[in-house]
Design an enzyme around this catalytic site. Structure first.
Site, mmCIF file in Angstrom:
data_model
loop_
_atom_site.group_PDB
_atom_site.id
_atom_site.type_symbol
_atom_site.label_atom_id
_atom_site.label_comp_id
_atom_site.label_asym_id
_atom_site.label_seq_id
_atom_site.Cartn_x
_atom_site.Cartn_y
_atom_site.Cartn_z
ATOM 1 C CG ASP A 263 46.567 101.457 -26.453
ATOM 2 O OD1 ASP A 263 46.087 100.593 -27.212
ATOM 3 O OD2 ASP A 263 46.592 102.662 -26.731
ATOM 4 N N GLY A 264 46.009 97.895 -26.147
ATOM 5 C CA GLY A 264 44.815 97.064 -26.206
ATOM 6 C C GLY A 264 43.538 97.828 -26.508
ATOM 7 N N GLY B 62 48.263 86.781 -31.064
ATOM 8 C CA GLY B 62 47.189 86.562 -30.103
ATOM 9 C C GLY B 62 46.247 87.741 -30.048
ATOM 10 C CG ASP C 217 47.538 87.607 -37.885
ATOM 11 O OD1 ASP C 217 48.328 87.604 -38.826
ATOM 12 O OD2 ASP C 217 47.168 88.651 -37.316
ATOM 13 N NE ARG D 68 41.818 85.910 -34.651
ATOM 14 C CZ ARG D 68 41.595 87.157 -35.042
ATOM 15 N NH1 ARG D 68 42.174 87.624 -36.128
ATOM 16 N NH2 ARG D 68 40.791 87.931 -34.355
ATOM 17 N N GLY E 210 45.352 90.785 -29.032
ATOM 18 C CA GLY E 210 46.031 91.895 -28.380
ATOM 19 C C GLY E 210 45.108 93.000 -27.923
ATOM 20 C CG ASP F 241 40.774 90.746 -37.197
ATOM 21 O OD1 ASP F 241 39.794 90.792 -36.436
ATOM 22 O OD2 ASP F 241 41.825 90.167 -36.898
#
Length: 494
Positions: free
Chosen positions: A134-135, A99, A261, A192, A101, A271
């Protein structure tokens, strides 16, 4: 480290119409999530070309409210922030639920052409899918993605785009202690392969169909009237992905982490992590130093893309119905990819069509380049410049094996004689960029940015937006990499 900054309550109005179609799919697809503010944000870089595509004024960013909004510190009027859930295969192994993140989708904003673009903030704090992370994104990796996504777009290779990035002195722990950054990135959709895998593997077949219908209606309407719309969608995604791989291979781009993903359902480059544009040509080059098995090496990218498409086909099987139809939808990849690659490589030679002669010459050139680790971008640019009238020695001097490259030049002359035409120099020049985002250029920009000097980022962006033009003021950027460039190590945290 916990963020201590509070979200500013007053919303910022971007002046665009929002259309939050993905948010209307329902709670099975996402978790509502507000960005987590960062401390004392500041501007790092902006893409004015992307801003113009969104229909924003040139001075859209000249307010504290805009800075706070694109740092995640202030809500945007009309947005519905969320983090989407997906699953996927990572390095060929089923990883289960993943997901968003460290990315929060603000929603879909209407661009100047009337189409919708999703707008995300990457690095805007933790989500339910952060898996103990921590994103956050760090300045280093955000600079790389900002520059490369815009560079790929300028190269004509489908990609997500970047609008802007902000920084903060807020510390973030990776291999070392770094500082935070937030990237505002856009795409028609960030869906995705892993989104489909998630609902298939969890046997949520109603949601799988809902997602499939959403993608078909929004992005592949030609598939709606097909006898088997899900199979038609798979075939269309297969075609786009094959074309994308041809673009990557032709320009010498290595993605580094081709997990399912990280594969776009729209055939976009998605990404940017441990990516690299090759310096010396090496088919076995591995850009990600944590990829010890070389799964995502340059030469394996087309094969991995097919593997990922097969995984997507497996995910769609509950809707397609028959394994044979699934395989039939994947089969065209085996013809589309090599044909698209042959066309791109023939164009680099200066020919509008590929044939046995151009393919043979390409194979001989690549074999020679691999043997000597010839600089990939410089070789092709010099080849094109020779076609435009530069001395042939500029090409010959790149090789120790003089007979080998002279034999290739002889093949070129035989092709000219056979087809009764000379190669098109303009075609070759428009197919072989004068400059790409090499790792050492990104490292130099990052080093300056760590000192709060962001000038090289903007200068690089200006050049990378015109990759097929000569840039007399930046000749060193188009030249050979320094010796230290070969020691740069890029990992998944990049």
């Amino acid at each position: 480290m916990q963020d201590e900054v509070q979200l500013t309550s007053q919303d910022f109005d971007l002046g665009r119409v929002w259309n939050n179609r993905f948010a209307n799919l329902g709670p099975a697809f996402f978790s509502a999530r507000t960005p987590t503010p960062v401390r004392e944000p500041y501007w790092v870089a902006r893409s004015q070309s992307m801003a113009r595509e969104l229909g924003l004024e040139d001075d859209w960013w000249r307010s504290q409210e805009a800075l706070e909004a694109f740092s995640g510190n202030r809500p945007l009027v009309g947005s519905r922030p969320l983090a989407s859930v997906y699953s996927g295969h990572q390095f060929g192994v089923w990883a289960g639920q993943l997901g968003d993140g460290r990315a929060i989708m603000l929603g879909e904003v209407q661009a100047s052409d009337g189409n919708s673009l999703e707008l995300q903030l990457k690095g805007s704090g933790s989500t339910p899918y952060s898996r103990m992370g921590d994103g956050r994104a760090v300045l280093r990796s955000t600079i790389r993605e900002f520059l490369c996504s815009e560079a790929m777009h300028a190269l004509g290779i489908p990609s997500t785009r970047a609008l802007c990035m902000t920084g903060s002195d807020q510390p973030v722990r990776r291999e070392t202690l770094e500082t935070a950054a937030v990237l505002a990135r856009t795409a028609p959709s960030f869906i995705r392969f892993g989104h489909f895998e998630h609902f298939s593997h969890t046997e949520q077949h109603e949601e799988l169909k809902k997602l499939t219908d959403f993608v078909i209606d929004g992005f592949y309407p030609e598939c709606r009237d097909a006898p088997n719309p899900a199979a038609a969608l798979l075939a269309a995604v297969t075609s786009r992905t094959a074309a994308l791989m041809a673009g990557w291979q032709a320009v010498g781009f290595c993605h580094g982490v081709m997990n399912t993903d990280n594969m776009s359902i729209l055939g976009l480059t998605l990404d940017y992590g441990p990516f690299q544009f090759m310096d010396g040509f090496d088919p076995n080059h591995i850009p990600n130093h944590t990829d010890t098995g070389g799964r995502y090496s340059y030469k394996r990218q087309p094969q991995v893309a097919y593997w990922n498409l097969f995984a997507l086909g497996q995910a769609l099987l509950p809707l397609i119905g028959e394994p044979d139809e699934t395989m039939a939808a994947l089969e065209p990849y085996k013809a589309i990819f090599p044909a698209a690659q042959d066309m791109r490589m023939a164009a680099k030679l200066g020919f509008t069509n590929s044939n046995e002669g151009t393919s043979a010459l390409i194979n001989d050139l690549l074999a020679l380049m691999a043997k000597e680790r010839t600089d990939y971008p410089i070789f092709w640019r010099r080849w094109a410049q020779h076609l435009a009238g530069q001395p042939v020695e500029t090409v010959l001097d790149l090789f120790h094996d003089r007979p080998g490259i002279e034999n290739c030049m002889q093949q070129l002359q035989e092709l000219e004689s056979k087809f009764g035409q000379q190669p098109n120099a303009n075609l070759a020049l428009g197919s072989s960029p004068a400059i790409v985002l090499r790792n050492h250029l990104a490292e130099q920009a990052i080093a300056l940015a760590n000192q709060k000097d962001f000038s090289m980022i903007q200068q690089l962006l200006d050049v990378l937006e015109n990759p097929f033009s000569e840039h007399p003021n930046h000749t060193t950027w188009a030249g050979f990499p320094p010796d230290w460039a070969s020691s740069i190590q890029i990992s998944c945290s990049s």
